[in-house]
Design an enzyme around this catalytic site. Sequence first.
Site, PDB file in Angstrom:
ATOM      1  N   HIS A  73       4.620 -64.407  19.222  1.00  0.00           N
ATOM      2  CA  HIS A  73       4.059 -63.375  19.117  1.00  0.00           C
ATOM      3  C   HIS A  73       4.138 -62.408  20.013  1.00  0.00           C
ATOM      4  O   HIS A  73       4.432 -62.752  21.401  1.00  0.00           O
ATOM      5  CB  HIS A  73       2.471 -63.717  18.760  1.00  0.00           C
ATOM      6  CG  HIS A  73       1.556 -64.267  19.965  1.00  0.00           C
ATOM      7  ND1 HIS A  73       1.585 -65.526  20.237  1.00  0.00           N
ATOM      8  CD2 HIS A  73       1.125 -63.623  20.967  1.00  0.00           C
ATOM      9  CE1 HIS A  73       0.872 -66.045  21.271  1.00  0.00           C
ATOM     10  NE2 HIS A  73       0.494 -64.580  21.745  1.00  0.00           N
ATOM     11  N   HIS A  91       0.778 -58.931  26.352  1.00  0.00           N
ATOM     12  CA  HIS A  91       1.679 -60.140  26.474  1.00  0.00           C
ATOM     13  C   HIS A  91       2.895 -60.544  25.535  1.00  0.00           C
ATOM     14  O   HIS A  91       2.524 -60.149  24.520  1.00  0.00           O
ATOM     15  CB  HIS A  91       1.097 -61.422  27.161  1.00  0.00           C
ATOM     16  CG  HIS A  91       0.339 -62.409  26.055  1.00  0.00           C
ATOM     17  ND1 HIS A  91      -1.095 -62.086  25.922  1.00  0.00           N
ATOM     18  CD2 HIS A  91       0.695 -63.070  25.245  1.00  0.00           C
ATOM     19  CE1 HIS A  91      -1.303 -62.559  24.981  1.00  0.00           C
ATOM     20  NE2 HIS A  91      -0.684 -63.458  24.749  1.00  0.00           N
ATOM     21  N   GLU A  95       3.729 -65.751  28.009  1.00  0.00           N
ATOM     22  CA  GLU A  95       3.026 -66.951  27.826  1.00  0.00           C
ATOM     23  C   GLU A  95       4.343 -67.843  27.262  1.00  0.00           C
ATOM     24  O   GLU A  95       4.997 -67.408  26.482  1.00  0.00           O
ATOM     25  CB  GLU A  95       2.028 -66.725  26.645  1.00  0.00           C
ATOM     26  CG  GLU A  95       1.458 -67.854  26.312  1.00  0.00           C
ATOM     27  CD  GLU A  95       0.357 -67.605  25.127  1.00  0.00           C
ATOM     28  OE1 GLU A  95       0.235 -66.565  24.468  1.00  0.00           O
ATOM     29  OE2 GLU A  95      -0.587 -68.463  25.137  1.00  0.00           O
TER      30      GLU A  95
END
Lengths: 134, 134
Positions: B7, B79, B130
């Site tokens: 994502h 992010h 991430e």
Amino acid sequence: MLGRLNHVAIAVPDLAAAAAQYRTMLGAEVTEPQALPEHGVTVVFIELPNTKIELLEPLGEGSPIAAFLEKNPSGGMHHVCYEVEDILAARDRLRNEGARVLGSGEPKTGAHNKPVLFLHPKDFNGTLIELEQV
Amino acid sequence: MLGRLNHVAIAVPDLAAAAAQYRTMLGAEVTEPQALPEHGVTVVFIELPNTKIELLEPLGEGSPIAAFLEKNPSGGMHHVCYEVEDILAARDRLRNEGARVLGSGEPKTGAHNKPVLFLHPKDFNGTLIELEQV
């Protein structure tokens, strides 16, 4: 209306260093640099199984990412690009809903030789959105 | 090492307004808000054919996105999350190459109930990364 996420673009101050880092640190598949003088950038693609990341470095005078890198000297996420089937229909819908399309509103030929438009980041939570007709 | 783009996360000051905008202006499929108090955010997902966008709004005191929204009051790209098969192997490789893993370096349980780690944005061109084990 929104189709696939075509890419996420990250502006970087040093493309060779960034490409090497994605290769060695993150084990990513990174393409060779392509200079796109008509777009004012040199680009590499990080090929992921479902989409791609574009790393962009300014090329020449008046690069569209020069001001961004002045504000963010170490780089940063610059824009996201969504695919649409009909860019003129998308533009008209967005304008009717009050969103601002950057520039003249006429699609330009993007880095992938397809018609693109950019939407004003102030209308979308500080996110610069590119629409690309596929 | 890098797998799919899981994502892109966008921090927003007003989740309901942002969700409505993605629905009406961009014709996107947007899920209902989920409060994740243990992560300090409320989230909606914009479901795209190949990946998703997460819109994040701060929830409660000490939200991990509060400082970002103070700096960027209208929101912004926060992010990107990449999938990896083995998060401990990824962490060790990154550390050996000199990258900084945030926090203790032990994976935490992320918003999708999977082990996650974050990498220092200063090591990756101003981009907070991430990693999520899938």
